[in-house]
Design an enzyme around this catalytic site. Structure first.
Site, PDB file in Angstrom:
ATOM      1  CE1 TYR A   1      -4.138   1.914   0.640  1.00  0.00           C
ATOM      2  CE2 TYR A   1      -3.218   2.387   2.748  1.00  0.00           C
ATOM      3  CZ  TYR A   1      -4.110   2.595   1.600  1.00  0.00           C
ATOM      4  OH  TYR A   1      -5.423   3.301   1.931  1.00  0.00           O
TER       5      TYR A   1
ATOM      6  CG  HIS B   1      -4.083   3.840  -3.358  1.00  0.00           C
ATOM      7  ND1 HIS B   1      -5.224   4.217  -4.031  1.00  0.00           N
ATOM      8  CD2 HIS B   1      -4.026   3.108  -2.565  1.00  0.00           C
ATOM      9  CE1 HIS B   1      -5.806   3.025  -3.509  1.00  0.00           C
ATOM     10  NE2 HIS B   1      -5.533   2.318  -2.599  1.00  0.00           N
TER      11      HIS B   1
ATOM     12  CD  GLU C   1      -6.554  -1.484  -5.187  1.00  0.00           C
ATOM     13  OE1 GLU C   1      -5.879  -2.383  -4.776  1.00  0.00           O
ATOM     14  OE2 GLU C   1      -7.365  -0.948  -4.359  1.00  0.00           O
TER      15      GLU C   1
ATOM     16  CD  GLN D   1     -11.258  -2.532  -0.219  1.00  0.00           C
ATOM     17  OE1 GLN D   1     -11.557  -2.152  -1.247  1.00  0.00           O
ATOM     18  NE2 GLN D   1     -10.131  -1.931   0.419  1.00  0.00           N
TER      19      GLN D   1
HETATM   20 CA    CA Z   1      -4.133  -3.457  -4.030  1.00  0.00          CA
END
Ligand code: CA
Length: 421
Positions: free
Chosen positions: A134, A139, A205, A246
């Protein structure tokens, strides 16, 4: 400079100008044809060079390669020979393909070189483990602003360690494998109870992943200095996500069914050798990182990335332009952090970057950010709007590095979302 990277090299294979695969690239993959079962090959222009044929006919002799090393469903055994051997093979293939090298005679060229239109690309590696990081500050900031607090978008740990989680390896598929819209538990905002239904918020993504070529023992760690010795190469990666699933499921342990219904990767593993000329400095890191995460040299790579959406029976349109160089945490730091506790790595593991968003809205790497969770729909050339990905939409990711007239590309990372089963 690595000889095989010399921008002046030319091949006897005709390479179209905008090809992802000039002689300076030579990525590895696994393919099959009407006549051949899964075998290893190298991309050159619009062709694939059959490594099994070259090896069986003595063109790779003296390199200590066991017979059958390329005659396999996956590249794992070849990659397990290590970074140095991968470089040697790439260098030798480069020699064989140079315009002034006639070791491969006309008859051999006919057999060993197969048009891409006649091959089907397969999963290049068997992936024992998949980790998703991540690591894009933009982002993480966008997501934190949207779902928590714009003033404290990054959680306190974010600038001290590359946040990651263990993903699902079994559902990683190669480009061209279409996926069904996932179903699951969703909690509508106006309801006390969750419902079970197809996801309304399927998202892509935009990510880049690296594949490892070593095995470490439990208890061992990899330093940032040695990290790249463990990396065979890079692929493009779409970590499909169902945002509504999610949002309900992720507390407190993170992503689960919102992510594991499928992830798409590009078929060619572009070696770190081929990307060597495209090193750049990454973002400054403040506060200073702990010593095990410090590193020397340029560890980011300037790889241009594009995402296209193609609605059913319509043309494709670009929805995002980003770059791998924006990553706050680099691959060396990711691997050092991953193993600092003694976690062992395996050959063929996939480590994905996390969504790669740049500083401007046009460079965001997910629909969640591009449409700001559906508030600002994107306009498609066929007159429709997109908040998220609809049934029969195809999402295509492309990536390439370009400098001194040489373009090192990845091929396609593409899949269509089919209606829920
Ligand atoms: Ca991802």
């Amino acid at each position: 400079m690595i000889d095989a990277n010399n921008p002046s090299l030319k091949s006897w294979v005709e390479v179209p100008k905008q090809s992802d695969f000039p002689i300076q690239n030579l990525p590895f993959g696994i393919f099959k044809t009407k006549y051949l079962s899964a075998v290893a090959g190298v991309a050159i222009g619009n062709h694939v060079l059959d490594l099994v044929y070259l090896h069986e006919h003595g063109y790779l002799d003296g390199m200590g390669l066991s017979s059958g090393i390329f005659n396999q469903k996956y590249l794992n055994d070849f990659f397990a020979l290590g970074r140095k051997k991968i470089s040697e093979v790439r260098n030798r293939v480069s020699e064989l393909l140079r315009h002034d090298n006639d070791e491969l005679n006309v008859a051999t060229r006919e057999i060993a070189l197969i048009p891409m239109s006649e091959v089907q690309m397969l999963m290049p590696v068997r992936i024992p483990n998949y980790t998703d990081f991540y690591s894009s500050e933009e982002h993480a900031t966008n997501v934190g602003s949207m779902f928590r607090d714009p003033k404290n978008a990054l959680l306190p740990n974010w600038k001290h360690l590359p946040v990651g989680y263990h993903g699902r390896a079994s559902s990683i598929v190669v480009t061209g494998t279409n996926l069904h819209r996932p179903k699951g538990q969703i909690k509508p905002t106006d309801s006390e109870q969750p419902v079970y239904c197809p996801s309304h918020k399927v998202d892509f993504e935009l990510e880049v992943g690296f594949i490892t070529c070593t095995e470490t023992k439990l208890g061992q760690s990899i330093s940032t200095k040695n990290a790249e010795d463990n990396i065979a190469g890079l692929v493009l990666f779409n970590d499909w996500s169902a945002r509504d699933i999610q949002q309900w499921e992720y507390v407190p342990l993170g992503p689960f069914l919102a992510k594991n219904f499928g992830s798409t990767m590009s078929p060619w593993i572009v070696t770190l050798d081929a990307l060597e000329p495209f090193r750049v400095k990454g973002p400054d890191q403040h506060p200073h990182v702990l010593p095990y995460l410090s590193f020397e040299g340029d560890r980011n790579f300037d790889i241009q990335l594009e995402v296209f959406i193609q609605p059913d029976k319509s043309e494709a349109t670009t929805v995002s332009r980003s770059n791998f160089k924006y990553m706050y945490w680099n691959m060396c730091q990711q691997l050092a952090h991953h193993t600092v506790n003694g976690c062992n790595i395996q050959v063929g593991d996939l480590y994905a970057s996390g969504t790669i968003s740049g500083p401007s809205p046009g460079s965001y790497g997910s629909m969640l950010e591009l449409t700001w969770n559906g508030q600002k729909p994107l306009h498609m050339p066929n007159g429709t709007e997109r908040k998220f990905i609809e049934d029969n939409d195809t999402v295509l990711i492309k990536g390439f590095a370009e400098k001194n007239g040489v373009r090192i590309g990845f091929g396609e990372c593409k899949a269509k979302i089919l209606p829920a089963l």
